[in-house]
Write a protein that holds these residues in place. Structure first.
Motif, PDB file in Angstrom:
ATOM      1  N   MET A  52       0.821  -1.216   0.000  1.00 48.19           N
ATOM      2  CA  MET A  52       0.000   0.000   0.000  1.00 48.19           C
ATOM      3  C   MET A  52       0.848   1.257   0.000  1.00 48.19           C
ATOM      4  N   GLY A  53       1.994   1.206   0.675  1.00 51.52           N
ATOM      5  CA  GLY A  53       2.873   2.371   0.695  1.00 51.52           C
ATOM      6  C   GLY A  53       3.363   2.736  -0.690  1.00 51.52           C
ATOM      7  N   TYR A  54       3.725   1.715  -1.462  1.00 49.58           N
ATOM      8  CA  TYR A  54       4.168   1.937  -2.836  1.00 49.58           C
ATOM      9  C   TYR A  54       3.059   2.570  -3.669  1.00 49.58           C
ATOM     10  N   GLU A  55       1.849   2.035  -3.559  1.00 50.92           N
ATOM     11  CA  GLU A  55       0.722   2.573  -4.326  1.00 50.92           C
ATOM     12  C   GLU A  55       0.407   4.010  -3.903  1.00 50.92           C
ATOM     13  N   THR A  56       0.556   4.292  -2.611  1.00 48.37           N
ATOM     14  CA  THR A  56       0.332   5.661  -2.129  1.00 48.37           C
ATOM     15  C   THR A  56       1.373   6.602  -2.708  1.00 48.37           C
ATOM     16  N   ALA A  57       2.645   6.214  -2.618  1.00 49.15           N
ATOM     17  CA  ALA A  57       3.724   7.050  -3.142  1.00 49.15           C
ATOM     18  C   ALA A  57       3.567   7.271  -4.641  1.00 49.15           C
ATOM     19  N   ARG A  58       3.251   6.198  -5.338  1.00 49.11           N
ATOM     20  CA  ARG A  58       3.088   6.265  -6.792  1.00 49.11           C
ATOM     21  C   ARG A  58       1.979   7.237  -7.185  1.00 49.11           C
ATOM     22  N   MET A 239      -8.982  -5.163   4.744  1.00 45.70           N
ATOM     23  CA  MET A 239      -8.087  -6.313   4.644  1.00 45.70           C
ATOM     24  C   MET A 239      -7.512  -6.347   3.238  1.00 45.70           C
ATOM     25  N   VAL A 240      -6.201  -6.217   3.164  1.00 41.61           N
ATOM     26  CA  VAL A 240      -5.507  -6.021   1.893  1.00 41.61           C
ATOM     27  C   VAL A 240      -4.492  -7.145   1.683  1.00 41.61           C
ATOM     28  N   ARG A 265      -8.766  -6.782  -0.515  1.00 41.50           N
ATOM     29  CA  ARG A 265      -8.517  -5.683  -1.436  1.00 41.50           C
ATOM     30  C   ARG A 265      -7.106  -5.810  -2.015  1.00 41.50           C
ATOM     31  N   THR A 266      -6.895  -5.234  -3.177  1.00 49.42           N
ATOM     32  CA  THR A 266      -5.549  -5.139  -3.737  1.00 49.42           C
ATOM     33  C   THR A 266      -4.810  -4.012  -3.016  1.00 49.42           C
ATOM     34  N   PRO A 267      -3.478  -3.990  -3.085  1.00 46.28           N
ATOM     35  CA  PRO A 267      -2.744  -2.882  -2.469  1.00 46.28           C
ATOM     36  C   PRO A 267      -3.200  -1.508  -2.964  1.00 46.28           C
ATOM     37  N   ALA A 268      -3.521  -1.399  -4.246  1.00 48.47           N
ATOM     38  CA  ALA A 268      -3.996  -0.114  -4.787  1.00 48.47           C
ATOM     39  C   ALA A 268      -5.333   0.264  -4.164  1.00 48.47           C
ATOM     40  N   GLN A 269      -6.223  -0.713  -4.006  1.00 46.63           N
ATOM     41  CA  GLN A 269      -7.510  -0.434  -3.369  1.00 46.63           C
ATOM     42  C   GLN A 269      -7.321  -0.080  -1.897  1.00 46.63           C
TER      43      GLN A 269
END
Length: 330
Positions: A52-58, A239-240, A265-269
């Protein structure tokens, strides 16, 4: 009694998990709207190299932000930066090392960041560990409490002066702290925050996530009282399907695989609500909220206990050594 103290946190955590899965079965994941570009804003995302951190940063970088990925693996951090840079967005992304299990490393990270002379408009406290065997941080704290909560408590406090200078009355700096639905089953025992009497990995994880919500609410009250242009909100990603579940016992791992494929959920979700809190115009000037699936919702009854918030804040300052450094908001 010790057996009961070990089993009850497990039962509470898995009951919460079942409720979350039922919700995710019956409700669609929050879809992010299109946000306006935010060129010139600077964000730090802990644990931003994966999940999730990666998706947030992206996503924040795609909005034009200058994103600093803070993590404890230089190899993963550099790889994440290269991967994000390939998308050729308007923003910038870089990696800075931090070990949230070390108070010294946290202070070094903050000093390195401040030496850059950059502003700070968004701090996303995302990194965490879950259900780890009993271990201690470099400073002797129980690992989950130390990394998930105390590390972010210290990091946030040390960056408050930069956040204050960066926020304005009509464009507040934002602190987003990733908690979890497990906080509903969490119990804060102030005289045994390290779980020394009877360690339970499930209880320690739930406690750390409850502590983050208590901290968020107490922080917002103190920021509001002083009129600082900063908002603080807690986020529940649901829950991811990430690496956090690697410490589940073998039977739970077997059950988790098909369930995760169907309901997690997926990390992006999972990152969508963090991104919403960090970038949405709707959240301008709004603090002290618990955000779940893109909406404000009620956190646990315990999390609203202002006496407990204040006591935890005081104890946390003592544990990380802030009482003599002038960083408290009193």
């Amino acid at each position: 009694m010790r057996l009961l103290a070990f089993i009850l946190p497990v039962i509470r955590l898995y009951l919460v998990g079942v409720k979350v899965l039922l919700y995710q079965l019956l409700n669609k994941s929050f879809s992010l709207p299109v946000f306006p570009k935010q060129n010139g804003r600077v964000a730090i995302v802990t644990g931003g190299a994966k999940g999730m951190g990666y998706e947030t940063a992206r996503h924040l970088m795609s909005l034009g932000m200058h994103v600093v990925i803070a993590g404890n693996s230089e190899e993963e951090g550099v790889a994440a930066v290269k991967k994000i840079q390939k998308e050729k967005n308007e923003g910038k992304v870089e990696f800075l090392y931090i070990n949230l299990a070390s108070l010294k490393s946290i202070r070094q990270f903050v000093q390195k960041f401040k030496d850059r002379g950059l502003p700070l408009h968004v701090l996303v406290n995302n990194a965490g560990v879950m259900l780890v065997p009993e271990k201690k941080t470099e400073d002797g704290f129980e690992l989950q409490f130390g990394v998930n909560y105390l590390g972010h408590f210290l990091l946030t406090n040390l960056l408050l002066d930069t956040l204050k200078k960066s926020g304005t009355a009509d464009s507040c700096a934002r602190i987003i702290t990733v908690s979890s639905a497990t906080h509903y089953g969490g119990i804060i025992t102030l005289d045994d925050l390290q779980g020394r009497l009877c360690y339970s990995s499930h209880g320690a994880y739930s406690q750390s996530k409850l502590a983050l919500v208590l901290f968020t609410y107490c922080l917002q009250q103190r920021l509001t009282a002083r009129g600082f242009p900063i908002t603080a909100n807690a986020v529940d990603p649901g829950m991811v399907n990430t690496d956090l579940y690697q410490n589940l016992c073998s039977p739970a791992q077997l059950v988790k695989r098909p369930v995760a494929w169907l309901l997690f959920r997926t990390p992006a979700q999972g990152a969508s609500t963090s991104i919403y809190g960090a970038a949405s115009p709707e959240m301008e000037g709004v603090g002290g909220c618990y955000l779940y699936n893109g909406r404000r919702t009620q956190s646990s009854e315990t999390s609203y206990d202002e006496d407990l918030q204040a006591e935890l804040w005081k104890e946390s300052c003592a544990l990380v050594g802030l009482q003599d450094e002038g960083h408290r908001i009193d």
